[in-house]
Design an enzyme around this catalytic site. Structure first.
Site, PDB file in Angstrom:
ATOM      1  N   GLU A   1       0.937  -1.207   0.216  1.00 49.95           N
ATOM      2  CA  GLU A   1       0.154  -0.002  -0.027  1.00 49.95           C
ATOM      3  C   GLU A   1       0.974   1.231  -0.139  1.00 49.95           C
ATOM      4  O   GLU A   1       1.743   1.129   1.085  1.00 49.95           O
ATOM      5  CB  GLU A   1      -0.895  -0.002   1.155  1.00 49.95           C
ATOM      6  CG  GLU A   1      -1.827   0.970   1.287  1.00 49.95           C
ATOM      7  CD  GLU A   1      -2.744   0.936   2.529  1.00 49.95           C
ATOM      8  OE1 GLU A   1      -3.630   2.030   2.643  1.00 49.95           O
ATOM      9  OE2 GLU A   1      -2.708   0.219   3.287  1.00 49.95           O
TER      10      GLU A   1
ATOM     11  N   ARG B   1       5.163 -13.130  10.144  1.00 47.93           N
ATOM     12  CA  ARG B   1       5.707 -11.627   9.809  1.00 47.93           C
ATOM     13  C   ARG B   1       7.056 -11.699  10.460  1.00 47.93           C
ATOM     14  O   ARG B   1       7.492 -12.404  11.242  1.00 47.93           O
ATOM     15  CB  ARG B   1       4.946 -10.688  10.700  1.00 47.93           C
ATOM     16  CG  ARG B   1       3.550 -10.186  10.118  1.00 47.93           C
ATOM     17  CD  ARG B   1       2.907  -9.366  11.387  1.00 47.93           C
ATOM     18  NE  ARG B   1       3.799  -8.335  11.706  1.00 47.93           N
ATOM     19  CZ  ARG B   1       3.472  -6.800  11.071  1.00 47.93           C
ATOM     20  NH1 ARG B   1       2.383  -6.768  10.453  1.00 47.93           N
ATOM     21  NH2 ARG B   1       4.105  -6.018  11.423  1.00 47.93           N
TER      22      ARG B   1
ATOM     23  N   LYS C   1       3.728   0.867  10.663  1.00 44.93           N
ATOM     24  CA  LYS C   1       3.446   1.932   9.838  1.00 44.93           C
ATOM     25  C   LYS C   1       3.129   3.015  10.534  1.00 44.93           C
ATOM     26  O   LYS C   1       3.450   4.082  10.630  1.00 44.93           O
ATOM     27  CB  LYS C   1       2.845   1.807   8.378  1.00 44.93           C
ATOM     28  CG  LYS C   1       3.525   0.964   7.293  1.00 44.93           C
ATOM     29  CD  LYS C   1       2.774   1.082   6.087  1.00 44.93           C
ATOM     30  CE  LYS C   1       3.364   0.357   4.748  1.00 44.93           C
ATOM     31  NZ  LYS C   1       2.844   0.672   3.481  1.00 44.93           N
TER      32      LYS C   1
END
Length: 794
Positions: free
Chosen positions: A278, A498, A508
């Site tokens: 993104e 992860r 983020k």
């Protein structure tokens, strides 16, 4: 989510009846999926009144490992288990393998029974005879290693000859044979073998180890090729997942043969993956793992990987981030097959949303975000859930044409508000935003959600393997439900853990906070685990990819990877690529009294530790004069045992130069601070001091050496996992950045360019920073020379 209280006791009693111990039963109940599977298996086997523990353990294995693509044959397998025709774990694993290949095709019982060893009885006498043969073959090794012998290998040899033998009996016979051959275990059998001799004989360490270990462990196929776990595109006809609905029905999602054949015709049977960031921030080291998985699988299989910008939220996305992502992907060594945007498919996504409404699987809702949250928590349907299809179609068109205010309507998927999976609670498909889009412009005022767009674009791009991190696992049901109800091709979805690294934050949101509030110096601050920050620090993409590959592609999501593991790979890379130079961070002046003032000698210094004398490129010139500078920490007023630096009356060797002996010390007025050292050098080099110091000399009389600014970086946070702290900002390490304004360096560094990396001898690896000017070079410390991870093993 846990099992509801009213069912808890009944399910616990059911699991105890089949022989599970209480701890295992309670742990199972904590997992809804396994609980549902095991409960269904027990009922299918008609064993609700209980069974012996052996059968119960096999039922548990069926519930956790049964191949999803062959569910139609599960009742048949359970018949074999209940009748004890399949009674060992080895037989059950063989059954899983056979049924996985059969999938939903007709089951040939004779072939199945042969593959699983049904009816094969291996007598104790046969097992005993085999054990005796194996011990006779390996007698010399067993006598040498005694009870350090790998019993697992011996049992493996038994299984190889008798795959359907009772493993318990085999283990008992092997243990008895060990005792018969070796007698009682002694204290020496429990001692760890000494490795002192290996440490002394460094040149032959690897060779000695090979001699001592006749059967070195071979790397697994997954270690050699981490992508071997993924199926081929033509196998994507098996059941992907089961979606359990609150009404008791089960949706078993898979491609039809017609849909798969159409997909394979378009792709030519090649692997297609995608890396879908993104564009709302800078990429961090977690994205390096995603790139390795997505681009790496495509490269290993000779396929293609899209770089797809997941740009469904125009408010958070910037052109700056888009440019950064493309540039950093190339820097990491990956070449996208094609660069696409989710917004490229806005028209197709809109048309499919209209079709979703027509099929009765979506509706326009007017609840506020707060009301949606409340209703989801209470598992309550929206008051507008059952509105007529024609009405939703009209309102959705009004949304598209900008006739409804922002926040006054959303399009929601009609899924299952009573599901145990909260990601099936009528997720939002579209929302209104009167915000121009960075890529699509102002054409749209409705934008699709991630949950709606992601799976559809995967399908439209004919992605074969949709790979993501484990936090998306609960979204798998919604992903496949949507593709199923729209009759679209379904990619193979697989989630991996992860990448969590100690002493930093990866969110983020948190990264954006400390950047925008200037706790760090931008997105490329060398203390951050952003890829831009790591690059500025001097970390190479080769080291990052080696680090990621070493971690592997696993589903274990409960571990933090220590920062020193990354540093190990950085050192491994820079040790091979960074030339050596001499730099003094905290200079202490040394005047050599027996060397004529004004005389300068050009000495040869090695760029590489293994430099050959006839290779001039492996050396550089370093001036030596009567004024040199050493590290202030390399001098003490009082000598001590084990100290190899300089002290009054003591000698040390200046690397690549001569031994010097301290003859006098000049102190400041406080009679403590050392201002200057007087020393004599040994031009004959006959003295052989143990200590070796790095140094820098005046290049000409009265001229200072080349001056550098050096920045030393430490861990950004004090805690290993600051993200778990309620108040994480105070955990920032105030000493994470130390600036040394005036370090001294040898002249050869004068022409260093931004991004060049060197090993400052005895200090670490350092990289030229972008803040460098023609007047002064700035270096960032990439990593120290100290290696704690490598010593502990990889």
């Amino acid at each position: 989510m846990l099992v509801k209280n009213e069912n808890h006791d009944e399910i616990l009693e059911l699991f105890l009846k089949i022989g599970l111990d209480e701890r295992t039963a309670r742990n199972t109940i904590a997992n809804n999926k396994v609980t549902a599977n095991l409960t269904a298996v027990i009922h299918e086997a008609a064993l609700t009144n209980g069974c012996d523990r052996t059968i119960g353990n096999l039922l548990y294995t069926v519930a956790t490992k049964y191949p999803a693509n062959a569910l139609v044959h599960r009742p048949n397998l359970l018949e074999y288990i209940v009748s004890s025709k399949i009674k060992t774990p080895a037989q059950l694993e063989a059954a899983f393998s056979f049924l996985s290949n059969v999938a939903s095709d007709n089951l040939q019982r004779n072939e199945f029974e042969e593959a699983c060893g049904v009816g094969v009885e291996v007598s104790v006498e046969e097992i005993t005879e085999t054990v005796n043969e194996i011990f006779e073959e390996n007698k010399a090794i067993i006598l040498e290693r005694r009870y350090r012998t790998n019993v697992g290998e011996l049992l493996g040899s038994v299984r190889k000859k008798h795959p359907w033998a009772d493993p318990k009996i085999a283990k008992q016979l092997v243990d008895a044979k060990m005792y018969e051959l070796l007698g009682e275990r002694t204290a020496a059998d429990d001692e760890k073998p000494s490795k002192k001799k290996e440490k002394k004989e460094k040149p032959t360490k690897v060779e000695n180890k090979a001699v001592a270990d006749d059967t070195p462990a071979q790397p697994s196929e997954e270690e050699l090729n981490p992508f071997s776990i993924f199926p081929a595109p033509e196998d994507n006809i098996k059941v992907h997942t089961e979606v359990f609905f609150s009404n008791g029905s089960v949706l078993r999602c898979c491609n039809t043969r017609e849909i798969l054949d159409k997909h394979l015709k378009v792709t030519g049977g090649r692997v297609f993956t995608r890396f879908p960031p993104e564009p709302n921030g800078y990429l961090h080291i977690g994205h390096a793992k995603a790139m390795f998985v997505d681009f790496g699988l495509a490269k290993e299989r000779g396929g293609c990987c899209y770089l797809r910008y997941d740009d469904t939220n125009p408010e958070a996305e910037k052109k700056e981030y888009i440019n950064h992502i493309e540039e950093i992907v190339h820097w990491m060594g990956w070449e996208p097959f094609k660069i696409t945007y989710t917004s490229d498919y806005f028209q197709e996504l809109y048309e499919l949303a209209v079709e979703l409404i027509r099929r009765g699987h979506a509706y326009v809702d007017h609840q506020t975000p707060e009301e949606i949250k409340e209703y989801r928590e209470k598992k309550m349907n929206s008051p507008w859930r059952e509105r007529p299809i024609a009405e939703s179609l009209k309102l959705f068109d009004d949304m598209k044409r900008g006739l409804i205010e922002e926040g006054k309507a959303t399009l929601r998927m009609k899924q299952d508000m009573q599901s145990d999976n909260f990601n099936m609670y009528d997720l939002i498909a579209y929302r209104i935003k009167f915000t121009p889009h960075p890529h699509a412009g102002d054409k749209w005022c409705i934008y699709p959600s991630y949950d709606y767009a992601h799976c559809i674009v995967d399908s439209l791009e004919n992605i074969t393997h949709s790979l993501c991190t484990l936090e998306f696992e609960t979204r798998r049901a919604s992903y496949y439900w949507l593709l199923h109800v729209l009759d679209l091709y379904q990619p193979y979805v697989w989630e991996y853990s992860r990448l969590n690294v100690t002493n930093t934050v990866m969110s983020k949101r948190k990264l954006n906070y400390i950047v925008t509030n200037k706790f760090v110096d931008g997105w490329d601050d060398p203390r951050l685990m952003t890829l831009a920050g790591l690059r500025r620090r001097g970390v190479t993409p080769t080291a990052i990819n080696a680090f990621v590959r070493g971690i592997g592609i696993t589903r274990s999501d409960c571990s933090m990877i220590r920062l020193d593991r990354l540093e190990y790979h950085i050192r491994e890379e820079l040790n091979k690529t960074a030339p050596r130079v001499l730099v003094v961070l905290h200079p202490l002046k040394v005047v050599i009294t027996n060397l004529e003032s004004g005389s300068v000698m050009d000495l040869d210094a090695k760029r590489w530790p293994d430099a050959q004398a006839d290779d001039t490129s492996a050396f550089y010139k370093v001036p030596f004069s009567n004024v040199v500078y050493i590290e202030r920490s390399d001098f003490r007023m009082k000598d001590s045992k084990g100290y190899y630096g300089l002290a009054p009356g003591k000698s040390a060797l200046l690397r690549y130069a001569f031994p010097i002996k301290c003859t006098d010390v000049i102190l400041a007025d406080d009679n403590e601070t050392v201002l200057e050292i007087r020393a004599e050098y040994d031009p004959s080099k006959k003295s052989k001091p143990k200590g070796v110091l790095h140094w820098v000399a005046e290049p000409s009389p009265g001229a200072d050496p080349l001056k550098l600014e050096v920045r030393l970086f430490e861990k950004l946070f004090n805690s290993e996992n600051p993200a778990e702290l309620d108040n994480w900002l105070p955990d920032l390490n105030p000493g994470s950045k130390v600036v040394i304004p005036t370090a001294y360096a040898v002249p050869v560094l004068r022409n260093a360019a931004v991004g060049d990396t060197f090993q400052f001898e005895r200090l670490g690896y350092f990289t030229v920073d972008k803040d460098s000017t023609a007047e002064k070079l700035v270096f960032n410390r990439t990593v120290t020379l100290k290696d704690t991870y490598g010593k502990g093993g990889k």
